[in-house]
Design a protein around this motif. Sequence first.
Motif, PDB file in Angstrom:
ATOM      1  N   UNK A  91      -8.307   6.577  -5.667  1.00  0.00           N
ATOM      2  CA  UNK A  91      -9.071   5.759  -6.610  1.00  0.00           C
ATOM      3  C   UNK A  91      -9.570   4.466  -5.978  1.00  0.00           C
ATOM      4  N   UNK A  92      -9.040   4.125  -4.783  1.00  0.00           N
ATOM      5  CA  UNK A  92      -9.525   2.949  -4.082  1.00  0.00           C
ATOM      6  C   UNK A  92      -8.512   1.854  -3.864  1.00  0.00           C
ATOM      7  N   UNK A  93      -7.257   2.056  -4.290  1.00  0.00           N
ATOM      8  CA  UNK A  93      -6.249   1.022  -4.077  1.00  0.00           C
ATOM      9  C   UNK A  93      -6.122   0.711  -2.589  1.00  0.00           C
ATOM     10  N   UNK A  94      -6.154  -0.574  -2.266  1.00  0.00           N
ATOM     11  CA  UNK A  94      -6.074  -0.992  -0.860  1.00  0.00           C
ATOM     12  C   UNK A  94      -4.660  -0.880  -0.314  1.00  0.00           C
ATOM     13  N   UNK A  95      -3.679  -1.211  -1.156  1.00  0.00           N
ATOM     14  CA  UNK A  95      -2.269  -1.031  -0.826  1.00  0.00           C
ATOM     15  C   UNK A  95      -1.578  -0.450  -2.043  1.00  0.00           C
ATOM     16  N   UNK A  96      -0.527   0.324  -1.796  1.00  0.00           N
ATOM     17  CA  UNK A  96       0.225   0.926  -2.895  1.00  0.00           C
ATOM     18  C   UNK A  96       1.711   0.664  -2.682  1.00  0.00           C
ATOM     19  N   UNK A  97       2.351   0.133  -3.706  1.00  0.00           N
ATOM     20  CA  UNK A  97       3.791  -0.128  -3.686  1.00  0.00           C
ATOM     21  C   UNK A  97       4.478   0.942  -4.524  1.00  0.00           C
ATOM     22  N   UNK A  98       5.483   1.590  -3.953  1.00  0.00           N
ATOM     23  CA  UNK A  98       6.279   2.560  -4.698  1.00  0.00           C
ATOM     24  C   UNK A  98       7.516   1.844  -5.231  1.00  0.00           C
ATOM     25  N   UNK A  99       7.639   1.803  -6.547  1.00  0.00           N
ATOM     26  CA  UNK A  99       8.748   1.065  -7.158  1.00  0.00           C
ATOM     27  C   UNK A  99       8.983   1.585  -8.563  1.00  0.00           C
ATOM     28  N   UNK A 100      10.209   1.977  -8.862  1.00  0.00           N
ATOM     29  CA  UNK A 100      10.555   2.456 -10.199  1.00  0.00           C
ATOM     30  C   UNK A 100      11.453   1.486 -10.950  1.00  0.00           C
ATOM     31  N   UNK A 101      11.859   0.398 -10.314  1.00  0.00           N
ATOM     32  CA  UNK A 101      12.881  -0.477 -10.898  1.00  0.00           C
ATOM     33  C   UNK A 101      12.411  -1.891 -11.195  1.00  0.00           C
ATOM     34  N   UNK A 102      11.135  -2.194 -10.951  1.00  0.00           N
ATOM     35  CA  UNK A 102      10.655  -3.547 -11.195  1.00  0.00           C
ATOM     36  C   UNK A 102      10.910  -4.508 -10.043  1.00  0.00           C
ATOM     37  N   UNK A 103      11.164  -3.966  -8.854  1.00  0.00           N
ATOM     38  CA  UNK A 103      11.467  -4.798  -7.681  1.00  0.00           C
ATOM     39  C   UNK A 103      10.289  -4.739  -6.711  1.00  0.00           C
ATOM     40  N   UNK A 104       9.211  -5.444  -7.044  1.00  0.00           N
ATOM     41  CA  UNK A 104       7.970  -5.319  -6.283  1.00  0.00           C
ATOM     42  C   UNK A 104       7.366  -6.658  -5.884  1.00  0.00           C
ATOM     43  N   UNK A 105       7.810  -7.751  -6.478  1.00  0.00           N
ATOM     44  CA  UNK A 105       7.133  -9.033  -6.310  1.00  0.00           C
ATOM     45  C   UNK A 105       7.122  -9.502  -4.861  1.00  0.00           C
ATOM     46  N   UNK A 106       8.225  -9.332  -4.144  1.00  0.00           N
ATOM     47  CA  UNK A 106       8.267  -9.794  -2.764  1.00  0.00           C
ATOM     48  C   UNK A 106       7.254  -9.062  -1.901  1.00  0.00           C
ATOM     49  N   UNK A 107       7.050  -7.783  -2.171  1.00  0.00           N
ATOM     50  CA  UNK A 107       6.068  -7.025  -1.404  1.00  0.00           C
ATOM     51  C   UNK A 107       4.652  -7.478  -1.754  1.00  0.00           C
ATOM     52  N   UNK A 108       4.408  -7.791  -3.010  1.00  0.00           N
ATOM     53  CA  UNK A 108       3.102  -8.317  -3.401  1.00  0.00           C
ATOM     54  C   UNK A 108       2.834  -9.626  -2.677  1.00  0.00           C
ATOM     55  N   UNK A 109       3.815 -10.502  -2.636  1.00  0.00           N
ATOM     56  CA  UNK A 109       3.638 -11.788  -1.949  1.00  0.00           C
ATOM     57  C   UNK A 109       3.408 -11.575  -0.458  1.00  0.00           C
ATOM     58  N   UNK A 110       4.118 -10.620   0.134  1.00  0.00           N
ATOM     59  CA  UNK A 110       3.910 -10.345   1.567  1.00  0.00           C
ATOM     60  C   UNK A 110       2.483  -9.865   1.813  1.00  0.00           C
ATOM     61  N   UNK A 111       1.999  -8.986   0.944  1.00  0.00           N
ATOM     62  CA  UNK A 111       0.661  -8.427   1.124  1.00  0.00           C
ATOM     63  C   UNK A 111      -0.444  -9.453   0.890  1.00  0.00           C
ATOM     64  N   UNK A 112      -0.111 -10.547   0.227  1.00  0.00           N
ATOM     65  CA  UNK A 112      -1.108 -11.591  -0.055  1.00  0.00           C
ATOM     66  C   UNK A 112      -0.829 -12.864   0.734  1.00  0.00           C
ATOM     67  N   UNK A 113      -0.056 -12.745   1.789  1.00  0.00           N
ATOM     68  CA  UNK A 113       0.217 -13.903   2.637  1.00  0.00           C
ATOM     69  C   UNK A 113       0.961 -15.012   1.907  1.00  0.00           C
ATOM     70  N   UNK A 114       1.778 -14.633   0.928  1.00  0.00           N
ATOM     71  CA  UNK A 114       2.553 -15.612   0.179  1.00  0.00           C
ATOM     72  C   UNK A 114       1.819 -16.253  -0.981  1.00  0.00           C
ATOM     73  N   UNK A 115       0.523 -15.946  -1.148  1.00  0.00           N
ATOM     74  CA  UNK A 115      -0.275 -16.582  -2.183  1.00  0.00           C
ATOM     75  C   UNK A 115      -0.072 -15.964  -3.567  1.00  0.00           C
ATOM     76  N   UNK A 116       0.098 -14.667  -3.631  1.00  0.00           N
ATOM     77  CA  UNK A 116       0.125 -13.975  -4.911  1.00  0.00           C
ATOM     78  C   UNK A 116      -1.264 -13.503  -5.311  1.00  0.00           C
ATOM     79  N   UNK A 117      -1.336 -12.746  -6.388  1.00  0.00           N
ATOM     80  CA  UNK A 117      -2.603 -12.150  -6.827  1.00  0.00           C
ATOM     81  C   UNK A 117      -3.300 -13.036  -7.853  1.00  0.00           C
ATOM     82  N   UNK A 118      -4.593 -12.823  -8.001  1.00  0.00           N
ATOM     83  CA  UNK A 118      -5.358 -13.561  -9.006  1.00  0.00           C
ATOM     84  C   UNK A 118      -5.075 -13.063 -10.415  1.00  0.00           C
ATOM     85  N   UNK A 119      -4.813 -11.753 -10.534  1.00  0.00           N
ATOM     86  CA  UNK A 119      -4.609 -11.176 -11.861  1.00  0.00           C
ATOM     87  C   UNK A 119      -3.647  -9.995 -11.760  1.00  0.00           C
TER      88      UNK A 119
END
Length: 323
Positions: free
Chosen positions: A183-211
Amino acid sequence: MKAVVYNRLGGPEVLEYIERPAPVVAPGQVLVRVSVAGVNFMDVGVRQGMAWNEMPFPRGIGVEGAGRVVEVGEGVGGFAPGDRVAWVYAPGSYAGMAAIPADALVHLPDSTDDRTAAAIMMQGLTASHFATDFYPVQPGEVALVHAAAGGVGLLLTQIIKHRGGRVIGRVSSAGKVAAAREAGADEVIVDADGDFAQEVLRLTGGEGVHVVYDGSGPATFQGSLDSLRRCGTFCWYGPVLGGPEHLNIMSLPKSIKLGYGVYRDHIATPALLRQRAAQLFDWVRDGVLKVRIGAEYPLADAAQAHIAIAGRASIGKLLLIPA
């Protein structure tokens, strides 16, 4: 005609496949022969008693589909027997025939088949609302899309990419990664437990996402908060799984903006419904959107479709086909 109804609240076992008379078309309604009905997560909530409790039993179920006009009620203009139509939010759509308010109907172009139309109405209008009205994604912005291999997630990802955004998709199992990527996702995180935020921050250089677009329930709420950048936007949606029990607005971090996205605000008038639906059909025709149908079930097997969607086992859209 055949229809799916329920006589009490409960699990998928309460759904009954029965013979019942065709509905009588009332003023302002259109009688439609249903060729395809869409299955939505909200149908599970309705069956469990989260809505429609003012309706007497037996209750019909389902709100979305496509078919052909059979009869037009008094006072209805713009539709005639034989017209191909689709609709959203017409209770009782799991049936061979349905009496639908004319204001909920849209005409189908020749370029859109019935299955695609039934698959894109509710989830496509939801995704369109989120990415163009609730938070109009701008080129270069980064979005976190939960349930990225689900019906909404796949369409939302494609619309964000069409608008020039970058998508980090979250899926619950490795078997869903390929669908999110397609579908076009640039990165995909596999997570079933709600433990994903650190990977999101890593993928965004520590900035986090806009939305963040999160319809995954309370288990992901804190992680979504933690995934946002300063002044980011949190789009919470989907009533079936509920929300956080208590929310102290003064505890929200980083001046984020938090809101509850409801697709019906995107289509508040019949004119808006038809305009937004036409845009979806154009996107499908032009290849901007590819609708993934995960499975088709005979109408008699509606309970099996509910088990699949409630268990998060499905990829893409689930459809019911009347006999």
